[in-house]
Design an enzyme around this catalytic site. Structure first.
Site, short mmCIF file in Angstrom:
data_model
loop_
_atom_site.label_atom_id
_atom_site.label_comp_id
_atom_site.label_asym_id
_atom_site.label_seq_id
_atom_site.Cartn_x
_atom_site.Cartn_y
_atom_site.Cartn_z
CG HIS A 188 39.20 36.27 42.73
ND1 HIS A 188 38.51 36.02 41.39
CD2 HIS A 188 40.23 37.41 42.40
CE1 HIS A 188 39.05 36.86 40.65
NE2 HIS A 188 39.98 37.71 41.41
NE ARG A 295 42.98 40.01 42.99
CZ ARG A 295 44.03 39.58 42.92
NH1 ARG A 295 44.68 39.82 44.11
NH2 ARG A 295 44.47 38.98 41.88
NE ARG A 331 40.87 44.55 40.41
CZ ARG A 331 41.22 43.23 40.11
NH1 ARG A 331 42.08 43.10 39.48
NH2 ARG A 331 40.61 42.54 41.09
CD GLU A 429 42.11 42.28 34.07
OE1 GLU A 429 42.40 41.36 34.92
OE2 GLU A 429 41.15 43.17 34.55
CG ASN A 452 45.88 36.10 37.99
OD1 ASN A 452 47.08 35.62 37.88
ND2 ASN A 452 45.58 36.73 39.39
CG ASP A 453 40.66 37.82 34.75
OD1 ASP A 453 40.20 36.75 34.71
OD2 ASP A 453 40.41 38.81 35.60
NE ARG A 463 41.28 34.02 37.63
CZ ARG A 463 41.28 35.14 38.22
NH1 ARG A 463 41.14 36.12 37.40
NH2 ARG A 463 41.65 35.42 39.30
CB CYS A 500 49.22 43.35 39.59
SG CYS A 500 47.57 43.53 38.43
#
Ligand code: PEP
Ligand code: MG
Length: 539
Positions: A188, A295, A331, A429, A452-453, A463, A500
């Protein structure tokens, strides 16, 4: 000149002075002293400087985040002036004949333990504050600078590693680039650098020490090179590159105000990802058509106690009003894994990325979840707000969420508090959510794919772990097949679907996504115009 290599997180060139950020946890040595009165004087002097710093931080926070966010610095000042704390420090110095640093660390630990052991949640939260003030005084005693107020001029931040909460607290106006020794491209912190649109390198082969402070350096984000005290040739070459980049950016500026539409007339919603209310300026500057991912957990990460309903409402309402009718997808809290918040009191885990996080915490803790949902529903009355939920793995979770949402709506109705019903969406995700996407699509208004996830969980690649960054292949056929599968299932049930995750900004894949039928792409603000350019050239 020293030349170091790192992994690029965001391109571009930065030229400026280095500022080394030292981690807050400081090693304090116990030193026996002959003159305790001198140590007491040192302590009193450092305390005075700390109070001055806190006054400045309070004034700055008042300007930037308002009264509620600034209050913490007043609390810290009061704690530093507290008689019990001061007596404890002086008592350790006098009774043990030790240095002031050691006494402050000892008193800080003791008070933090006392607060942690209290039943009252508010008092437990004060443990972090005591640690914070003692770290501040120790820094001053050790002659280290204050990280929260970086410098007077914009600098290149060099650090061993940065947590998302440390990154988010930096004064973005003053950061030219990031260079970290650790860190992964998918963390992140890397995402925050992309949001800020500044050159950044992680996993850099650099030895960090404070002698780097103030040295001139160049970050070549695109090529992953960090030059310390570069020679004239390098500086000249990099200046040229910087100018070329600026020219390219200027060309993209012409796309502002233009539609995001393929040559054959397919419109794609092109939104931006944000983590902070301050990112709204970047959203405007880059002409994003909406916000595809706010976020919201960063609101929690920036503080050391739970944000209240009113505080959250004020933030979401500002975003809704500023975006003036454009869609904003917020989110709900996605805390856990690399985004840890001490005051949640979550025990350390072996595998936090697969642990107690995001919607799992929210469904267990309706007291926290409902506060956020109430604030979101109230803000929805001021703009085009949609809400989406992270880390979904099952239909049962979605039904449980909808039950809480229904309760919140009934409560607001009964309390006669104005609100509106936002659209409800899910982040896709996890491989499980992909597999059951057909069933999930019947329950909600939209999907947003978190690549990403999804990549992390599908390829079994942490990650956060830079050692295995090379295996983190978001172009893997498994990921592309999953995206295709989700798009088809969403459309069969008549709902729209976007991406996203960071892959949404990968212009090598834009054409593939459009061919799959993706309806929306949400990318870092600085990537909006490049993606628009790509889409407008697809026939
Ligand atoms: C994702 O996982 O792709 C995503 C957008 O969420 P985050 O990066 O915040 O986990
Ligand atoms: Mg995610």
């Amino acid at each position: 000149m020293t030349e170091c290599r790192g992994i690029s997180v965001f391109g571009g060139v930065a030229i400026g002075k280095i500022k080394v950020l030292i981690k807050c946890e400081q090693q304090v040595k116990r030193i026996r002293v002959k003159d305790s009165s001198l140590e007491i004087e040192r302590y009193q002097g450092a305390k005075k400087v700390a109070i001055g710093q806190l006054e400045m931080l309070h004034a700055k926070a008042l300007r930037e985040v308002g009264e509620s966010g600034a209050a913490i610095f007043e609390v810290h000042q009061m704690m530093l002036e507290d008689d019990d704390f001061n007596e404890a420090v002086e008592n350790i110095i006098l009774s043990q004949n030790v240095n002031a640093e050691y006494a402050v660390a000892g008193a800080g630990d003791n008070f933090a333990n006392i607060f942690s052991a209290m039943d009252d949640e508010y008092m437990q939260g004060r443990a972090t504050d005591v640690k914070d003030i003692s770290e501040r005084v120790i820094s001053i005693l050790l002659g280290r600078s204050d990280n929260s107020d970086i410098a007077n001029e914009p600098v290149i931040i060099v650090a061993k590693d940065l947590t998302p909460s440390e990154t988010v607290q930096l004064d973005k106006e003053k950061v030219l680039a990031f260079v970290t020794e650790g860190g992964s491209v998918n963390s992140h912190t890397a995402i925050l650098a992309r949001t800020m649109g500044i050159p950044a390198l992680v996993s850099t082969d650099i030895r960090i020490d404070e002698s780097l402070n103030g040295k001139t350096a160049v970050v070549d984000g695109g090529n992953g090179v960090f030059y310390v005290e570069p020679d004239e040739n390098i500086v000249a070459r990099m200046k040229k590159k910087q100018e070329e980049n600026n020219r390219k950016k200027e060309l993209l500026q012409e796309l502002k105000g233009k539609e995001t539409i393929t040559r054959s007339g397919r419109k794609i919603k092109l939104y931006a990802n944000i983590g902070n209310i301050k990112d709204l300026a970047l959203v405007m500057q880059n002409d994003a058509e909406g916000i595809g991912l706010f976020r919201s957990e960063f609101i929690y990460l920036e503080r050391d106690s739970f944000p209240t309903e009113e505080e959250q409402f004020a933030i979401y309402k500002t975003v809704a009003e500023t975006m003036a009718g454009k869609e904003i997808i917020i989110r709900t809290l996605d805390i856990g894994a690399d985004k840890q918040c001490e005051y949640f009191g979550i025990s350390p885990e072996e595998n936090p990325a697969m642990g107690y996080r995001a919607i799992r915490i929210c469904l267990d803790r309706p007291d926290i979840f409902k506060v956020q949902l109430r604030a979101l529903h109230r803000a929805a009355a001021y703009g085009n707000v949609a809400v989406m939920f992270p880390m979904i793995i099952s239909l049962e979770e979605v039904l449980a969420i909808k039950k809480v949402v229904k309760e919140v709506r009934e409560e607001l109705e009964n309390e006669k508090i104005p609100y509106a019903n936002p659209q409800i969406g899910l982040m896709i995700e996890t491989p499980a959510a992909v597999a059951v996407s057909k069933i999930l699509a019947k329950e909600v208004d939209f999907f947003s794919i978190g690549t990403n996830d999804l990549t992390q969980y599908t390829l079994a690649i942490d990650r956060q772990n830079s050692v295995i960054d090379k295996y983190y292949d978001a172009h893997h056929p498994a990921i592309l097949a999953m995206i295709d599968f989700v798009v088809k299932n969403a459309h069969k049930e008549g709902i729209w679907v976007g991406i996203c995750g960071e892959l949404g900004a990968d212009t090598e894949l834009t054409e593939t996504f459009v061919a799959m039928g993706i309806d929306e792409l949400s990318v870092s603000p600085g990537q909006v115009l490049a993606v628009r350019n790509k889409i407008r050239n697809i026939s």
